[in-house]
Design a protein around this motif. Structure first.
Motif, PDB file in Angstrom:
ATOM      1  N   ALA A 155       0.838  -1.203   0.000  1.00 56.27           N
ATOM      2  CA  ALA A 155       0.000   0.000   0.000  1.00 56.27           C
ATOM      3  C   ALA A 155       0.871   1.249   0.000  1.00 56.27           C
ATOM      4  O   ALA A 155       0.603   2.222  -0.717  1.00 56.27           O
ATOM      5  CB  ALA A 155      -0.924  -0.007   1.218  1.00 56.27           C
ATOM      6  N   VAL A 156       1.942   1.229   0.791  1.00 54.70           N
ATOM      7  CA  VAL A 156       2.865   2.367   0.849  1.00 54.70           C
ATOM      8  C   VAL A 156       3.669   2.455  -0.435  1.00 54.70           C
ATOM      9  O   VAL A 156       3.807   3.525  -1.042  1.00 54.70           O
ATOM     10  CB  VAL A 156       3.808   2.221   2.072  1.00 54.70           C
ATOM     11  N   THR A 170      -2.548   4.022   0.060  1.00 53.60           N
ATOM     12  CA  THR A 170      -2.703   4.067   1.512  1.00 53.60           C
ATOM     13  C   THR A 170      -4.101   4.474   1.960  1.00 53.60           C
ATOM     14  O   THR A 170      -4.420   4.383   3.134  1.00 53.60           O
ATOM     15  CB  THR A 170      -1.683   5.048   2.119  1.00 53.60           C
ATOM     16  N   SER A 187      -7.412   3.745   2.925  1.00 53.73           N
ATOM     17  CA  SER A 187      -7.965   2.436   3.279  1.00 53.73           C
ATOM     18  C   SER A 187      -9.341   2.501   3.927  1.00 53.73           C
ATOM     19  O   SER A 187      -9.806   1.520   4.493  1.00 53.73           O
ATOM     20  CB  SER A 187      -7.001   1.707   4.230  1.00 53.73           C
TER      21      SER A 187
END
Length: 365
Positions: A125-126, A131, A133
């Motif tokens: 995600a990073v 990111t 969410s």
């Protein structure tokens, strides 16, 4: 000090030093930025340039032979220890067990240095800029519907011959899908991607295993006897591990991205089929009414494939699969995936973030 005692002391010191080294390695692994900078962008890049070209050039899974040799070696070792104990040579048995401890420590160190530290990199995600969410119920249901509709459409146009396609053709198209994804961004770079059919497909079926990645040889394997539509996404998932995506949800997501954009309809169907299943499971946990409505949206042909999927794995159910699930779930928890086997289902969040980043949620809400 007798020679025998010197051996004991020397081996004990070696075991202690290996234990300290392993502890230090795992402690350093808890620093994600350190792992990314010095391992993922350093040592693992070198490993990917050295090992895949060598082992992937072989027409069979060398890693499977290594696993079989390890199992055979362990059985022979266990028999030797039992024989020594029966003869009352307890000191000798203790020395053999100390040798086993050292061998296991070396294997664990090799595992983390050759691939396992990828578990401790910054999350996908990073690294992929996903990111965001927090998602609404409407967004979850909307994307689930899109995935089901895509699976229905592709399955409707899929010729019957595609469902009986040979493994070699399936894997060729799966590799093409991974190469295509790798060309879109350096974050998906790959070196000599390849997938092989497991030499032990039937035994691993009893473990409930669709595919696996060998960290010692960098080889990706799939279960060659499972239904054809499960193979492409599984192949892409295992090649995502080759890329350095260690966590299972991340490999599922990267595999989905690769397979969904394939030029081959069976590969695309595999992507949407398995993604729809993941999303439906998540919806079921949150809203059973919405789950039933979405389930009714699945076409008869896709439903038949789900039933065949279940029948295949049901035929191999048993204690081995249950024990394997318990072991693997705890293995994942130890390696930075606290949800264990449920980690596979976390690809839902990554997929939603990907849809949102491309504005695909807003266009359909």
């Amino acid at each position: 000090m007798t020679p025998q005692r010197r051996k004991w002391v020397g081996k004990a010191i070696l075991a202690a030093l290996l234990g300290v080294l392993l502890a230090l390695l795992l402690a350093a692994g808890r620093n994600a930025e350190l792992v990314e900078r010095f391992y993922a962008e350093g040592m693992y890049r070198l490993i990917r340039r050295l090992f895949p070209p060598v082992f992937n050039a072989l027409p069979f899974s060398f890693g499977d032979l290594v696993y079989l040799a390890l199992v055979a070696g362990f059985l022979l070792f266990a028999g030797r220890v039992v024989a020594v104990l029966i003869r009352g040579r307890f000191a000798r048995a203790g020395h053999l067990l100390l040798n086993l401890l050292v061998a296991v420590q070396v294997l664990i160190l090799a595992f983390y240095l050759m691939w396992g530290l990828n578990y401790f990199r910054p999350s996908a995600a990073v690294r992929l800029g996903l990111t965001d969410s927090v998602f609404s119920r409407a967004e979850l249901l909307g994307v689930t519907g899109l995935l089901i509709d895509s699976a229905n459409r592709i399955r409707n146009d899929l010729p019957a011959s595609a469902l009986n396609r040979d493994n070699e053709t399936i894997l060729v198209h799966s590799v093409e899908a991974i190469r295509k994804l790798a060309g879109t961004s350096d974050r998906f770079r790959t070196i000599h991607p390849k997938v092989k059919v497991s030499l032990i497909s039937r035994p691993v079926s009893y473990l409930g295993t669709a595919g696996y990645f060998n960290p010692f040889t960098s080889e990706a394997q799939i279960n060659g006897i499972m239904p054809a539509w499960l193979k492409p996404l599984t192949a892409c998932h295992e090649m995502a591990h080759q890329m350095g995506f260690g966590r299972e949800d991340e490999a599922n997501f990267v595999g989905f991205l690769a397979a969904r954009d394939s030029g081959d309809p069976l590969v695309r169907y595999s992507a949407y089929y398995m993604a729809a299943e993941e999303f439906l499971f998540d919806v079921m946990l949150r809203d059973t009414v919405a789950f039933r409505q979405l389930r009714d949206r699945i076409s008869p042909a896709v439903l038949d494939d789900y039933r065949e999927d279940r029948r295949f794995w049901y035929n191999y159910r048993g204690a081995a699969g249950a024990m394997s699930s318990i072991f693997y779930s705890n293995y994942l928890k130890f390696n930075n995936q606290p949800e264990g086997l449920r980690t596979y289902n976390r690809m839902v969040g990554l997929t939603l973030a990907w849809y949102r980043k491309r504005g695909l949620l807003e266009k359909r809400q």
